[in-house]
Scaffold this active site. Structure first.
Site, PDB file in Angstrom:
ATOM      1  N   GLU A   1      70.052  34.253  42.287  1.00 24.50           N
ATOM      2  CA  GLU A   1      70.951  34.800  41.262  1.00 24.50           C
ATOM      3  C   GLU A   1      72.057  33.791  40.936  1.00 24.50           C
ATOM      4  O   GLU A   1      73.253  34.076  41.046  1.00 24.50           O
ATOM      5  CB  GLU A   1      71.503  36.173  41.689  1.00 24.50           C
ATOM      6  CG  GLU A   1      70.379  37.178  41.838  1.00 24.50           C
ATOM      7  CD  GLU A   1      70.797  38.654  41.889  1.00 24.50           C
ATOM      8  OE1 GLU A   1      71.994  38.939  42.008  1.00 24.50           O
ATOM      9  OE2 GLU A   1      69.896  39.512  41.777  1.00 24.50           O
TER      10      GLU A   1
ATOM     11  N   GLU B   1      62.953  40.305  43.436  1.00 29.05           N
ATOM     12  CA  GLU B   1      63.730  41.495  43.821  1.00 29.05           C
ATOM     13  C   GLU B   1      63.419  42.607  42.837  1.00 29.05           C
ATOM     14  O   GLU B   1      63.588  42.426  41.623  1.00 29.05           O
ATOM     15  CB  GLU B   1      65.242  41.201  43.831  1.00 29.05           C
ATOM     16  CG  GLU B   1      65.662  40.323  44.996  1.00 29.05           C
ATOM     17  CD  GLU B   1      67.164  40.131  45.128  1.00 29.05           C
ATOM     18  OE1 GLU B   1      67.936  41.038  44.738  1.00 29.05           O
ATOM     19  OE2 GLU B   1      67.560  39.061  45.615  1.00 29.05           O
TER      20      GLU B   1
END
Ligand code: AHR
Length: 514
Positions: A195, A318
């Site tokens: 991220e 994810e």
């Protein structure tokens, strides 16, 4: 009174009409060029977060809980039964704060780390690289290591690769040997940051693409893994510009995979309860989960532009349902129960990945133990498997099987004037010729009928298993761990190669044809 009776009559009529919905014809599209469903789509994720590692996987070798080198034996068994293909570690957001050298060497000499993202707890680094990679060997799972780009250095990540993978003599392989491991582990999958647009450094896509190129350059293969798969930190859900920028600016020979993260969440500021949710919340969760179809399709279309031969994998590293934490638990630990809602969510999402197996080569459910949509929950010595676990196990038959493309027009599940597809499906044929068809009825109220003409698939005899519950909110608890488990499903007919199946509301089915 008259008005009330009329209302009752209208309601009954509506219910009867919806209960008698027409059968949905699912067409089989035999295609010899169909892709293999990569087993890695059924991957998992273990972050240093809450009770995932400490108090979850890892209890330490002095614990009374039966363990192997500190890892719980009951968890090892459950995950082996699940045929866990790969495990991502150590994060998540944690990865960009993690310095791997602090987690090797004698445990009592390791420095501590404060887990800044998750609860601010101090960890003693007793679970480190050796513990994780040896655990993966026990599980028979490929490790997927997430490197620290946000607060780490190029040298640190390059050293980690050398430490885990180099067979010859070098500073890092010598250190590994000194720490008790002679042979390299040959780690294939490497995330370059996590991220990067957020907790991994708040970078722009352009900036990260350059960082990626720099970090990737110094991650040598050490010629023994058959080629490292270097994975770029991917887009947040529908940030298509992120994927476009990475695909445009990173040479394809440096890019093994591009990540995508998407959580099924109602509203980030009001995620709703894990168990005491309403039908409205269920609908909104499923609406968010089913958005995965659009996300995968659109990210894939961008990747196709730059990589028409589909060499670069899409890695949804994810995914899962994210609710408010269970009352009374640490908000930073992300502990939630796992209900029948999660089973439906898992079944429908995995069908999407299967159907996009030409591009989606890996996915990691967040997370494996005690965090978010966990497949395993622990409470001291007790361990239970969740409804999501059972779906993953039922679906494991698709691992490395050849996709059977299907086509159908899904009936709709409508709530408060909004609609989502009510039926989700995917199918495959494995190396032994067994056919598997997984079906999900997302509708919370109505059953749905499907008809599948399976004559062309060769298999003659079909059996089925189902996972469902009396209420969507049902779950497995430590007191009643087997409330939701798969059962044999017999309510379908095989009319000369045409399967007629009525799928109960909120249920997941897997048919097997021999
Ligand atoms: O899975 C929990 C967190 O969600 C991960 O650490 C992060 O990558 C994501 O935002």
């Amino acid at each position: 009174m008259k008005k009330k009776l009329l209302l009752l009559f209208v309601t009954i009529c509506i219910q009867t009409i919806s209960a008698q919905k027409e059968s949905v014809a699912i067409a089989i599209k035999n295609d010899p060029a169909a892709p293999i469903i990569n087993k890695n789509i059924y991957g998992h994720f273990a972050e240093h977060l809450g009770r995932c590692i400490y108090g979850g996987f890892f209890v330490g070798d002095t614990s009374k809980i039966p363990n192997t080198n500190g890892v719980r034996n009951d968890i090892i068994k459950a995950l082996k039964d699940l045929k866990i293909p790969n495990l991502r570690w150590p994060g998540g957001c944690f990865a960009d704060t993690y310095h791997w050298k602090d987690g090797v060497g004698p445990q009592n000499q390791r420095p501590t780390i404060v887990n800044q993202w998750w609860g601010g707890v101090t960890e003693d680094n007793s679970f480190g690289t050796h513990d994780f990679l040896n655990m993966c060997e026990l599980l028979g799972a490929e490790p997927y290591l997430s490197g620290n780009v946000g607060s780490g250095t190029v040298q640190e990540l390059a050293d980690w690769v050398q430490y885990t993978n180099f067979g010859g003599k070098s500073p890092m392989s010598d250190l590994r040997k000194k720490n008790g491991r002679t042979e390299p582990w040959k780690v294939k999958y490497w995330g370059i940051g996590n991220e990067a647009w957020g907790c991994g450094g708040n970078m722009t896509a352009d900036y990260y693409a350059n960082e990626y190129r720099k970090f990737a350059t110094f991650m040598s293969d050490w010629s023994n893994t058959g080629g490292l798969t270097r994975i770029a930190s991917g887009a947040n859900s529908s940030d298509y510009n992120w994927t476009e920028t990475l695909m445009k600016n990173i040479p394809l020979n440096m890019l093994g995979g591009v990540g995508v993260h998407h959580y099924a969440v109602i509203d980030w500021n009001n995620k709703g309860a894990d168990v005491a949710f309403t039908e409205k919340e269920y609908f909104l969760t499923m609406q968010s989960a089913l958005k995965m179809e659009e996300l995968v399709t659109k990210h894939a279309a961008i990747m196709d532009k730059y990589d028409p031969e589909k060499k670069v994998a899409m890695i949804v590293d994810e995914w899962g349902g994210w609710y408010d934490v269970q009352k009374g638990t640490n908000p930073g630990f992300l502990y939630q129960q796992n209900t029948m809602r999660d089973a439906v969510l898992a079944g429908a999402t995995l069908n999407i990945f299967n159907n996009h197996a030409d591009r989606v080569k890996m996915a990691n459910l967040a997370q494996c133990v005690n965090v978010l949509q966990a497949v395993i929950l622990t409470d001291k010595a007790k361990m239970i498997t969740t409804p999501t676990y059972h779906v993953m196990k039922m679906y494991s038959v698709h691992q490395d099987a050849k996709l059977i493309p299907i086509e159908f027009k899904a009936p709709l599940y409508t709530f408060n004037g909004q609609s989502i597809p009510a039926v989700s499906a995917s199918a495959s044929k494995d190396a032994n010729g067994l056919v598997h068809i997984s079906l999900v009825n997302v509708d919370a109220i109505n059953k749905n009928k499907v008809e599948i003409d399976v004559a062309s698939l060769g298999a003659k005899n079909y059996t089925a298993s189902i996972i469902t519950a009396s209420k969507l909110q049902d779950y497995n608890s430590f007191e009643n761990p087997n409330k939701i488990v798969p059962a044999a499903f017999k309510s379908f007919e095989n009319k000369k190669g045409k399967l007629e199946i009525t799928i109960p509301p909120f249920s997941v089915l897997v048919l097997e044809g021999k």
